[in-house]
Design a protein around this motif. Structure first.
Motif, PDB file in Angstrom:
ATOM      1  N   VAL A  82      26.868 -52.301   8.234  1.00  0.00           N
ATOM      2  CA  VAL A  82      26.460 -53.462   9.019  1.00  0.00           C
ATOM      3  C   VAL A  82      26.071 -53.047  10.449  1.00  0.00           C
ATOM      4  N   SER A  83      26.896 -52.182  11.062  1.00  0.00           N
ATOM      5  CA  SER A  83      26.587 -51.787  12.450  1.00  0.00           C
ATOM      6  C   SER A  83      25.301 -50.968  12.494  1.00  0.00           C
ATOM      7  N   ILE A  84      25.083 -50.147  11.481  1.00  0.00           N
ATOM      8  CA  ILE A  84      23.853 -49.339  11.473  1.00  0.00           C
ATOM      9  C   ILE A  84      22.636 -50.245  11.259  1.00  0.00           C
ATOM     10  N   ALA A  85      22.775 -51.246  10.384  1.00  0.00           N
ATOM     11  CA  ALA A  85      21.644 -52.156  10.148  1.00  0.00           C
ATOM     12  C   ALA A  85      21.263 -52.870  11.449  1.00  0.00           C
ATOM     13  N   GLU A  86      22.273 -53.214  12.268  1.00  0.00           N
ATOM     14  CA  GLU A  86      21.966 -53.866  13.556  1.00  0.00           C
ATOM     15  C   GLU A  86      21.196 -52.921  14.471  1.00  0.00           C
ATOM     16  N   ALA A  87      21.620 -51.665  14.492  1.00  0.00           N
ATOM     17  CA  ALA A  87      20.924 -50.685  15.335  1.00  0.00           C
ATOM     18  C   ALA A  87      19.488 -50.486  14.839  1.00  0.00           C
ATOM     19  N   VAL A  88      19.330 -50.453  13.507  1.00  0.00           N
ATOM     20  CA  VAL A  88      17.987 -50.272  12.935  1.00  0.00           C
ATOM     21  C   VAL A  88      17.107 -51.475  13.272  1.00  0.00           C
ATOM     22  N   ASP A  89      17.663 -52.680  13.154  1.00  0.00           N
ATOM     23  CA  ASP A  89      16.877 -53.881  13.488  1.00  0.00           C
ATOM     24  C   ASP A  89      16.414 -53.814  14.938  1.00  0.00           C
ATOM     25  N   PHE A  90      17.335 -53.425  15.821  1.00  0.00           N
ATOM     26  CA  PHE A  90      16.971 -53.341  17.244  1.00  0.00           C
ATOM     27  C   PHE A  90      15.821 -52.352  17.417  1.00  0.00           C
ATOM     28  N   ALA A  91      15.959 -51.190  16.789  1.00  0.00           N
ATOM     29  CA  ALA A  91      14.954 -50.137  16.987  1.00  0.00           C
ATOM     30  C   ALA A  91      13.612 -50.521  16.361  1.00  0.00           C
ATOM     31  N   ARG A  92      13.666 -51.157  15.168  1.00  0.00           N
ATOM     32  CA  ARG A  92      12.399 -51.553  14.525  1.00  0.00           C
ATOM     33  C   ARG A  92      11.714 -52.646  15.341  1.00  0.00           C
ATOM     34  N   SER A 107      29.850 -40.782  15.930  1.00  0.00           N
ATOM     35  CA  SER A 107      29.446 -42.169  15.666  1.00  0.00           C
ATOM     36  C   SER A 107      28.036 -42.446  16.184  1.00  0.00           C
ATOM     37  N   ALA A 108      27.756 -42.046  17.430  1.00  0.00           N
ATOM     38  CA  ALA A 108      26.425 -42.289  18.004  1.00  0.00           C
ATOM     39  C   ALA A 108      25.374 -41.399  17.343  1.00  0.00           C
ATOM     40  N   ILE A 109      25.732 -40.144  17.091  1.00  0.00           N
ATOM     41  CA  ILE A 109      24.738 -39.219  16.522  1.00  0.00           C
ATOM     42  C   ILE A 109      24.399 -39.632  15.087  1.00  0.00           C
ATOM     43  N   ASP A 110      25.414 -40.007  14.300  1.00  0.00           N
ATOM     44  CA  ASP A 110      25.140 -40.438  12.921  1.00  0.00           C
ATOM     45  C   ASP A 110      24.325 -41.728  12.905  1.00  0.00           C
ATOM     46  N   THR A 111      24.640 -42.657  13.809  1.00  0.00           N
ATOM     47  CA  THR A 111      23.860 -43.898  13.871  1.00  0.00           C
ATOM     48  C   THR A 111      22.399 -43.572  14.192  1.00  0.00           C
ATOM     49  N   ALA A 112      22.192 -42.652  15.140  1.00  0.00           N
ATOM     50  CA  ALA A 112      20.819 -42.287  15.510  1.00  0.00           C
ATOM     51  C   ALA A 112      20.080 -41.632  14.342  1.00  0.00           C
ATOM     52  N   LYS A 113      20.796 -40.843  13.537  1.00  0.00           N
ATOM     53  CA  LYS A 113      20.145 -40.220  12.366  1.00  0.00           C
ATOM     54  C   LYS A 113      19.619 -41.308  11.421  1.00  0.00           C
ATOM     55  N   ALA A 114      20.459 -42.347  11.189  1.00  0.00           N
ATOM     56  CA  ALA A 114      20.063 -43.412  10.267  1.00  0.00           C
ATOM     57  C   ALA A 114      18.934 -44.248  10.865  1.00  0.00           C
ATOM     58  N   VAL A 115      18.999 -44.509  12.174  1.00  0.00           N
ATOM     59  CA  VAL A 115      17.928 -45.265  12.836  1.00  0.00           C
ATOM     60  C   VAL A 115      16.618 -44.493  12.717  1.00  0.00           C
ATOM     61  N   ASN A 116      16.675 -43.204  12.979  1.00  0.00           N
ATOM     62  CA  ASN A 116      15.471 -42.371  12.900  1.00  0.00           C
ATOM     63  C   ASN A 116      14.897 -42.399  11.480  1.00  0.00           C
ATOM     64  N   LEU A 118      15.200 -44.717   9.216  1.00  0.00           N
ATOM     65  CA  LEU A 118      14.649 -46.020   8.807  1.00  0.00           C
ATOM     66  C   LEU A 118      13.526 -46.501   9.728  1.00  0.00           C
ATOM     67  N   CYS A 119      13.292 -45.796  10.823  1.00  0.00           N
ATOM     68  CA  CYS A 119      12.100 -46.100  11.626  1.00  0.00           C
ATOM     69  C   CYS A 119      10.929 -45.235  11.164  1.00  0.00           C
ATOM     70  N   SER A 120      11.200 -44.209  10.356  1.00  0.00           N
ATOM     71  CA  SER A 120      10.122 -43.332   9.877  1.00  0.00           C
ATOM     72  C   SER A 120       9.827 -43.548   8.410  1.00  0.00           C
ATOM     73  N   ASN A 121      10.730 -44.191   7.694  1.00  0.00           N
ATOM     74  CA  ASN A 121      10.588 -44.363   6.248  1.00  0.00           C
ATOM     75  C   ASN A 121      10.826 -45.825   5.872  1.00  0.00           C
ATOM     76  N   PRO A 122      10.204 -46.282   4.783  1.00  0.00           N
ATOM     77  CA  PRO A 122      10.381 -47.677   4.381  1.00  0.00           C
ATOM     78  C   PRO A 122      11.745 -47.913   3.745  1.00  0.00           C
ATOM     79  N   GLY A 123      12.076 -49.186   3.525  1.00  0.00           N
ATOM     80  CA  GLY A 123      13.290 -49.518   2.775  1.00  0.00           C
ATOM     81  C   GLY A 123      14.473 -49.791   3.677  1.00  0.00           C
ATOM     82  N   GLU A 124      15.636 -49.914   3.030  1.00  0.00           N
ATOM     83  CA  GLU A 124      16.869 -50.271   3.731  1.00  0.00           C
ATOM     84  C   GLU A 124      17.877 -49.146   3.601  1.00  0.00           C
TER      85      GLU A 124
END
Ligand SMILES: NC(=O)c1ccc[n+]([C@@H]2O[C@H](COP(=O)([O-])OP(=O)(O)OC[C@H]3O[C@@H](n4cnc5c(N)ncnc54)[C@H](O)[C@@H]3O)[C@@H](O)[C@H]2O)c1
Ligand SMILES: [Zn+2]
Length: 428
Positions: A82-92, A107-116, A118-124
């Motif tokens: 859930v927290s990662i999805a929020e970060a991804v929504d913000f970034a997208r 925590s911050a580095i892993d979140t950034a990996k997931a944001v990166n 999902l900002c470069s690839n489609p899907g959830e």
């Protein structure tokens, strides 16, 4: 042990990001981003680290080089889907971004990996999370540059290809693992780590120690069946390069860990801890970890109401490094017979000195419990809220971590794991 392979593996691999290490290295990130030809970057951190001022200072330094930089400071400590999805929504929503800069611990580095991702690839998110929890899809497109700036001395996430997260609905910790997730550049500035609270330094330091110990004692890469090129995974098992990083990390810890916890402003100790974390990350990021990390998933995931000092107290948690360490002494007592010489050597690196128990199998567990007592780690899983009645549920959680258990030097069945957990209820 395990069956000898019919066609033994002869190949191992080594991967690592570019690295800039040392006091003051985080003052040059704007310049470093210039090499990637970027105009807009998102700096990703958590509220606790934001309060130290480090992320804002780095953001201003980047902006000073003419790059537009914006802060996202709502990372959840030990991220969830859930927290990662929020970060991804913000970034997208606020993107597109040319690059990401993660300032923080795992925590911050892993979140950034997931944001990166999902900002470069489609899907959830769950499309990419390891099966069976997620769909295990591989990212098809190259990710944007990610600069990882660790502020804890622990996870080594700045070097690895993994993002770890809690999948709340399924009550499990899982991850995404793919070579494309590895940060492009790791900037390790020991000055940023001085503000870590003592409890964070202790738990994160046990994470370093277990990364080094688990990769040093992991099943050797030659003990697996030979893989084909398309079957290769980042974690190869113990191998000569991983060994080198792990041994050095243990020596560095021997000289600095207690000091870093008890005298947090000791810059030399902080620098040695930062080197140890980086080295252990480069070791385990290619060799892999095993039983203590596998046990840590349910120990953290099934937390009741434990609230550790130094961490946000809004929710109960057993922090990753602490969760890993609590069964480490008994896990290494169990794996001792697979490679006695490696267990003894590790104990000698961690606690150089003449005092030796008569039972060699007791040496490493004793070195670990002495250290854990000295730095304030709780006395076993009993001290974080578990009792005999929880052992079966914890075993059930551990056996789901087959990817990690496959790296153990000795096969660990349910009975073995229950024994390790039971003996870890109280360690001293
Ligand atoms: N990707 C990997 O390879 C990998 C490996 C191991 C663990 N992990 C994951 O990393 C996460 C844990 O990361 P961690 O142990 O680095 O801690 P963390 O990022 O969770 O941070 C722990 C706490 O310390 C605070 N903090 C961090 N640095 C600080 C500083 N310099 N000054 C003041 N406060 C500071 C944070 O605000 C937070 O409250 C877990 O989710 C774990 O599963 C990932
Ligand atoms: Zn770890």
């Amino acid at each position: 042990m395990f069956e000898s392979p019919a066609n033994p593996e002869t190949v191992f691999t080594y991967g690592a990001p570019q690295l800039k290490f040392g006091s003051g290295s985080s003052d040059e990130i704007g310049h470093d981003l210039g090499a990637f030809d970027v105009r807009r970057v998102l700096v990703i951190t958590d509220p606790g680290i934001a309060a130290t001022g480090h992320p804002q200072r780095i953001l201003e330094q980047i902006a000073g080089t003419g790059i537009e930089a914006r802060l996202f400071d709502a990372v959840h400590v030990e991220p969830t889907d859930v927290s990662i999805a929020e970060a991804v929504d913000f970034a997208r929503d606020s993107g597109p971004w040319d690059a990401f800069v993660a300032v923080g611990g795992g925590s911050a580095i892993d979140t950034a990996k997931a944001v990166n991702l999902l900002c470069s690839n489609p899907g959830e998110l769950l499309d990419y999370v390891n099966a069976p929890v997620g769909k295990g899809r591989n990212p098809e497109k190259q990710l944007s540059p990610l600069v990882a700036v660790p502020t804890t001395t622990g996870t080594g996430s700045e070097s690895t290809t993994v993002c770890v997260l809690d999948v709340l609905e399924q009550h499990v910790k899982s991850g995404i693992s793919h070579p494309r997730l590895r940060p492009t550049l790791a900037v390790v500035d020991p000055r940023l780590t001085i503000t870590q609270p003592a409890g964070v330094t202790a738990a994160c330091g046990m994470d370093i120690l277990c990364h080094a110990l688990e990769s040093w004692t992991a099943r050797p890469y030659t003990s697996y069946e030979r893989k084909t090129a398309d079957q290769r995974v980042p974690y190869c098992g113990a191998n000569p390069i991983g060994d080198m990083w792990s041994e050095k990390a243990m020596s560095l810890l021997a000289g600095s860990f207690r000091t870093a916890v008890h005298h947090g402003d000791d810059e030399a100790a902080r620098e040695q801890m930062a080197l140890a974390a980086t080295f252990a990350g480069m070791g385990f990021g290619n060799a892999g970890v095993h039983i203590p990390h596998a046990n840590a998933y349910p120990i953290a995931g099934r937390v009741k109401d434990f609230r550790p000092a130094g961490y946000p107290d809004a929710e109960p948690m057993v922090p990753h490094g602490m969760a890993v360490s609590l069964t480490a002494p008994e896990a290494f007592r169990f794996t001792f017979e697979a490679s006695p010489e490696r267990h003894v050597r590790a104990a000698e690196l961690l606690a150089p000195g003449p005092e030796r128990p008569s039972d060699a199998g007791d040496l490493l567990p004793r070195v670990l419990t002495d250290l854990m007592r000295d730095i304030g780690i709780p006395n076993g899983i009993g001290a974080v809220g578990y009792d005999e009645g929880d052992v079966d549920a914890l075993v059930e959680g551990t056996v789901k971590q087959q990817r990690l258990l496959a790296t153990a030097p000795r096969e660990a069945g349910e009975e073995d794991l229950a024994g390790i957990l039971r003996r870890s209820l109280e360690l001293w």
